[in-house]
Write an enzyme that holds these catalytic residues in place. Structure first.
Site, short mmCIF file in Angstrom:
data_model
loop_
_atom_site.label_atom_id
_atom_site.label_comp_id
_atom_site.label_asym_id
_atom_site.label_seq_id
_atom_site.Cartn_x
_atom_site.Cartn_y
_atom_site.Cartn_z
N HIS A 308 37.48 29.77 45.02
CA HIS A 308 36.65 31.20 44.77
C HIS A 308 35.23 31.21 44.53
CE1 HIS A 308 36.56 35.11 42.96
NE2 HIS A 308 35.83 34.65 42.01
N ASP A 310 32.01 32.94 43.91
CA ASP A 310 31.40 34.34 43.34
C ASP A 310 30.20 34.32 44.27
OD1 ASP A 310 33.05 35.12 41.50
OD2 ASP A 310 32.04 33.46 40.10
N ASP A 420 39.85 37.87 40.91
CA ASP A 420 39.08 37.67 39.67
C ASP A 420 38.37 39.06 39.26
OD1 ASP A 420 37.75 36.44 37.66
OD2 ASP A 420 35.92 35.95 38.99
N HIS A 629 31.99 41.72 42.51
CA HIS A 629 32.64 41.56 41.22
C HIS A 629 31.93 41.19 40.06
CE1 HIS A 629 34.95 38.12 42.34
NE2 HIS A 629 34.77 37.72 41.29
#
Ligand SMILES: [Zn+2]
Length: 1104
Positions: A308, A310, A420, A629
């Site tokens: 993951h 970001d 997430d 996000h």
């Protein structure tokens, strides 16, 4: 002198164990003593990285080591903020200076390059040889030819891994990756090995001053701690991993489980064998243990590698591009080394960055995608916020994402992947389905603070009844390490026991990047199918969902939004970003409509048309990126918001530029400039508005707006235009003063405002019921500004807690003691009435507000300008009504959601701060009140009270979050109650979307371009088709939750009109009615994407 440890052994007992013969070699010998802890800790210390390394097995891992022979440094010039314009070739030509490891580099976010030269000693021939790079900044290893080889991650622990690192006993205590395999079997070549290493001055999680989410420490420096080469003993590595997994089983299963004891005794026996020099016996003992299989019905854990990343968070976008390359190059290596491994990867934007900046790496990825090993998932442009973006933004996330994946990899993603994100709109199932996706995965709902979500597997039914299959990996994480306890938790925590037999297990370091590691994969080989640990099978997301689909008849259903009971402050933090998003969403909508009209009219050259389309596409991509996000929710560092601001400005400028370019082509004679003023409306119904125009002497001036301008009431037809000169003369709006209250009245309502700006009475014209007053029972007020204490438990920009509601202080009442500039009349009709007042919120913050009622608007507008310098305060506006409504309604993507206004259940109670878009509403059957806004998203509805969240002031991760000046508006709209939702919704669109004035030449008074005949439906988008055919896609949605029939009119006779899916692929033809348009039926919030194939002269002639 050291004290001697004297051990008294029972001489008749001890030798029995010690002297077992070789016939027993394959059996495990239990430890001599039954003490759980001593044996268990013995094993732990025997593989420890920081205790007894001089004598334990860990100390034998790198038998030969040395520093690299030569090390050089060159730093990217400061002031050049970006690394992106430097090519590898360019860098290697710079003046590198010799250095030694141990130096520190800075400042934060700067980039440093190192050249490494190493000669491998002759006697390392046929050994496994490794390069070790330990720095406090993240780094990328490049070959001398300029090929990105692998990322180096600092993790949280430093010092030389060879000479003795400061680590805990675990194999992988943090996210560090400091080793690169130079050769699995060194040839003995004496050639000098040359590498380049690019170090970024930031850690995996940025550079928080004191704690991860603290604002970055600008004074940070990043040490280069060690650069070494070593041999690595293959057998020792195997044994270390074996013992590590056995120890993991011992600890995870616990002393009540016989299998834990077997694992303990095996590892203990292995250590004895190693000490006696019999490494192969130790190895065999482990192998034998790991061949003991599970029973047939053991739960299967589907191991899916992932990383993951970001897209921005505690670091800026530019660093994310490098994070992707570091993480993915490391992953590519592992995929080559471990053929069983599968890696799921989301976010088209990140693929697109890697394609641009790291083409060689992207090529390798393409090959692995083809082999179904590196597996694109998600289908969206970025992993976006699941609440704040508009319905159309969600459509574009999928449209641009899916088209990218199809274009680059030849296939669409099959899973919606949003592990997430802070809550999930009820509209997702329908949107997913229109892009060919019927599967959804997240784990974030496990973060809910109040209620445990009752399923990990369920059928998720959205607003329109569309259903997709949802899975939450029961390990409650996307960052698993392939540990026994995680596998056991995956099974124990599963909410749907007996209903499913497989659960996803997402392993690999994440957030700041990293991904799977060699150690994880080695552990997975041992845990493939071993009694005591659930069966662990490498699986693609698709294979996993296929298994789940076979069992979906067993699953329960969840209807509506997936509300995350945490991070509710994200509807308000970083207010300017949210405002820019709203502005861009509307601006792009309008520009696309105008470009589509131009296309249909066929007056612009195709190349020009398509170039405008490309520009809008780029603008959309910028808006979509900022919907990531951690960006639009307001949870990134300040630097990210500088980037976001720039991207929004660029997107808006492109949109406006295309609008300007389109305008002349909208009308018959673009060359002839007569200077007739026209009013353009992009909403699909006739819209009235009081506009401010320049005084030109042509019109009878009824109300001056000052500075040579005047007010004029105008109306324009739905998606079309009319001449300004055909302006309206509506019944006038008035203001009077009596009983210490200002009375504002127009054809729709009568409002009474006290001298502190509070609305004390609000009555619809021709009615007697008051929104704020019930005789004898209720005296409420609207427009109460309330300041709350806003101190969360930890996640500052993220969270506002339930208890903040206990701390409210109304500011605009006498008792508050705030300094108030009382209401004065600024405009008094006949077209606009305007009151102005102001307030000192605190010593450092203030607000001025204009309260405005126009002659043609059914709502009272509050325009606010706030100077805001607070810390951990939350400003809201409160409307304390007399209405008794058990639910409140909130605008959302392509529809609305209802939520309880009470706290009957813990689920209701947890929704103390919720997300809504342009409006929220409290209604009784015959009377209701909506609050509209132009850029806000946070609401509280409790009892008869509705609150709109205006500004927060968190200090982490951006110390300056929301400080400074803000402008925003909201409006108060009384209406006839529950049945009046169409009107509320239309007004909310109008409140966000002004009519546009344009000077042009026209031959008639007005024109309708696109329109809907029939009520309840909305044209959300009119855009050029992505296939660049010049066809037009019209997106219509039913907005009221009813079944309705509408008729779509288009500007010229189309060739053909068909329904299409989100990807704009035609599904079925719609019947055309003679002369003008078509019939379309829209069911409960079902969107209809209509593709209008146009017969455009200019396009046809150019071989469309
Ligand atoms: Zn994230």
């Amino acid at each position: 002198m050291r004290p001697r440890l004297v051990v008294n052994l029972n001489s008749s007992y001890y030798p029995v164990f010690r002297l077992r013969k070789s016939t027993m070699e394959k059996d495990v010998t239990a430890s001599q003593h039954k003490h759980w802890r001593t044996t268990q800790e013995r094993v732990e210390k025997y593989i420890s990285d920081n205790l007894f390394k001089d004598v334990n097995l860990r100390g034998k891992l790198y038998p030969k080591a040395k520093e690299v022979d030569r090390l050089f440094h060159w730093g990217l010039p400061l002031g050049e903020k970006t690394w992106e314009k430097w090519t590898f070739k360019n860098i290697t030509m710079q003046d590198f200076k010799p250095i030694k490891a141990g130096m520190a580099y800075g400042p934060l976010w700067s980039t440093h390059w190192f050249k490494v030269e190493v000669n491998i000693p002759e006697d390392w021939v046929q050994q496994e040889v490794w390069l070790h790079w330990v720095s406090q900044g993240e780094a990328m290893l490049w070959s001398a030819k300029g090929e990105p080889l692998q990322g180096f991650s600092p993790g949280g622990v430093h010092l030389s891994p060879v000479k003795g690192a400061n680590r805990t006993g675990a194999m992988e205590p943090d996210q560090s990756r400091t080793d690169y395999m130079l050769s699995s079997c060194w040839s003995g070549s004496q050639e000098t090995q040359v590498f380049y290493i690019e170090m970024a001055c930031c850690g995996m999680f940025g550079a928080g001053a004191d704690g991860m989410i603290s604002p970055p420490d600008e004074g940070s420096v990043f040490q280069l701690e060690a650069v070494e080469v070593s041999t690595r003993d293959k057998l020792v590595y195997k044994l270390l991993t074996d013992i590590d997994v056995l120890h993991d089983m011992t600890v995870s299963l616990g002393s009540n489980d016989p299998r834990a004891h077997q694992a303990l005794y095996t590892s203990n026996h292995m250590i004895n064998s190693i000490i006696s020099g019999n490494y192969s016996q130790a190895s065999q003992l482990a192998d034998t243990f790991f061949t003991k299989r599970n029973g047939d019905l053991a739960h299967t854990v589907a191991m899916i590698g992932n990383c993951h990343i970001d897209s921005a968070w505690l670091w800026p976008y530019s660093e994310t591009k490098r994070k992707c390359a570091r993480s993915w190059s490391s992953t590519v290596q592992l995929l080559e080394e471990y053929p069983e491994m599968k890696f799921a990867c989301s976010q088209a934007q990140q693929f697109s960055w890697v394609k641009l900046h790291y083409p060689e790496l992207f090529d390798k990825i393409c090959h692995l995608v083809k082999a179904k090993r590196f597996i694109p998932v998600g289908g969206t442009w970025v992993e976006m916020d699941g609440l704040i973006p508009s319905g159309e933004s969600f459509m574009r996330q999928f449209l641009y994402g899916q088209l990218f994946f199809k274009r680059e990899f030849g296939a669409l993603c099959e899973e919606f992947w949003l592990p997430d994100t802070f809550g999930y709109s009820a509209q997702f199932p329908q949107i997913c389905k229109s892009f060919g996706i019927s599967r959804f995965l997240t784990q974030k709902m496990s973060w809910s603070l109040f209620n445990k979500f009752p399923h990990h597997n369920f059928l998720w039914e959205g607003l329109d009844g569309s259903t997709i299959l949802a899975h939450f990996p029961p390990g409650d994480s996307y960052e698993l390490r392939v540990r026994v306890k995680e596998a056991i938790r995956t099974v124990n925590n599963l909410q749907d026991k007996g209903r499913v037999s497989t659960s996803a297990f997402l392993y690999g370091h994440g957030d700041g990047g990293g991904g799977p590691t060699r150690n994880m994969l080695e552990r997975s080989r041992r845990l493939r199918d071993v009694d005591g640990c659930p069966r662990m099978e490498h699986m693609s997301p698709s294979a996993f969902f296929e298994r789940l689909e076979a069992e979906q008849h067993n699953l329960c259903r969840w209807v509506g939004e997936l509300y995350l009971e945490l991070h509710n402050g994200t509807y308000t933090s970083q207010a300017r970003t949210k405002k820019q998003n709203r502005i861009c969403e509307f601006s792009l909508r309008n520009t696309e409509i105008l470009l589509a009209v131009v296309a249909v009219k066929g007056r612009m050259k195709k190349e020009e048309l398509l170039s405008h389309q490309d520009n809008l596409h780029d603008a959309w991509e910028k808006v979509l990126l900022n919907q990531f996000h951690d960006v639009i929710p307001g949870t990134s560092i300040g630097l990210v918001y500088c980037d976001a601001d720039r991207l929004y400005k660029e997107a808006l400028a492109s949109s406006e530029e295309v609008q300007r370019a389109c305008c002349p082509f909208l009308f018959k004679d673009p060359e002839k400039k007569v200077g007739e003023m026209v009013v353009i409306n992009t909403l699909p119904w006739p819209m009235r508005q009081v506009m401010v125009v320049k005084e030109e002497g042509k019109h009878e001036v009824k109300q001056s707006a000052g500075e040579g301008q005047y007010y004029v009431a105008v109306e324009a037809p739905g998606i079309g235009w009319s001449k300004l000169s055909t302006s309206l003369s509506p019944p006038q709006v008035t203001v009077s003063f009596s009983n210490n209250r200002y009375i504002l009245e127009n054809q729709y309502m009568k409002a009474q405002v006290n001298t502190f700006g509070q609305v004390e009475s609000l009555i619809l014209a021709g009615d007697s019921q008051d929104v704020f007053r019930r005789e004898g029972t209720h005296v409420g007020q609207g427009n109460q500004l309330v300041l709350f204490d806003d101190v969360p438990l930890y996640w500052d920009a993220w969270d506002t807690m339930d208890y903040h509601l206990e701390t409210g202080k109304v500011l605009n009442i006498k008792e508050s003691g705030c300094e108030v500039n009382e209401v004065e009349v600024v405009q008094s009709g006949p077209l606009v009435v305007k009151l102005r007042w102001g307030l000192k919120i605190t010593e450092v913050s203030s607000i001025t507000q204009e309260i405005e009622l126009s002659a043609v608007s059914p709502y009272l507008v509050f325009r606010c300008k706030v100077d805001w310098l607070e810390s951990h305060k939350f400003l809201k506006v409160l409307f304390n009504t007399a209405l008794l409504a058990r639910t409140a309604t909130f605008d959302s993507q392509f529809g609305f959601v209802e939520r309880a206004t009470h706290c009957n259940t813990s689920w209701d109670s947890a929704k103390f701060e919720v997300c809504g878009h342009k409006w929220a509403d409290l209604s009784e059957p015959n009377l209701g009140m909506a609050v509209l806004n132009d850029c806000k998203y946070g609401w509280t509805a409790r009892g008869s009270t509705l609150m709109l969240s205006l500004l927060r002031s968190p200090k982490a991760p951006d110390a300056k979050c929301d400080m400074g000046q803000h402008t925003f508006s909201y409006a108060l709209m009384p209406h006839k109650g529950c049945r009046d939702k169409t009107r509320v919704q239309r007004c909310a669109y109008e409140f966000n979307n002004n009519l546009t004035l344009l000077s042009t030449s026209v031959s008639h008074d007005s024109e309708v371009w696109f329109s809907l005949v029939g009520s309840g439906a909305m044209i959300e988008a009119v855009k050029l088709a992505e296939d660049k055919s010049g066809d037009v896609v019209v997106r219509v949605y039913e907005s009221l939750g009813a079944t309705t029939s509408v008729r779509l009119k288009v500007p010229s006779q189309p060739q053909r009109v068909c329904l299409c899916n989100g990807l704009e692929e035609p599904l079925s033809d719609l019947s055309l009615e003679v002369g003008e348009g078509l019939m379309s039926t829209a069911k409960f919030v079902v969107m209809r994407h209509c593709k209008v194939l146009c017969e455009c002269p200019s396009l046809c002639s150019q071989g469309k």
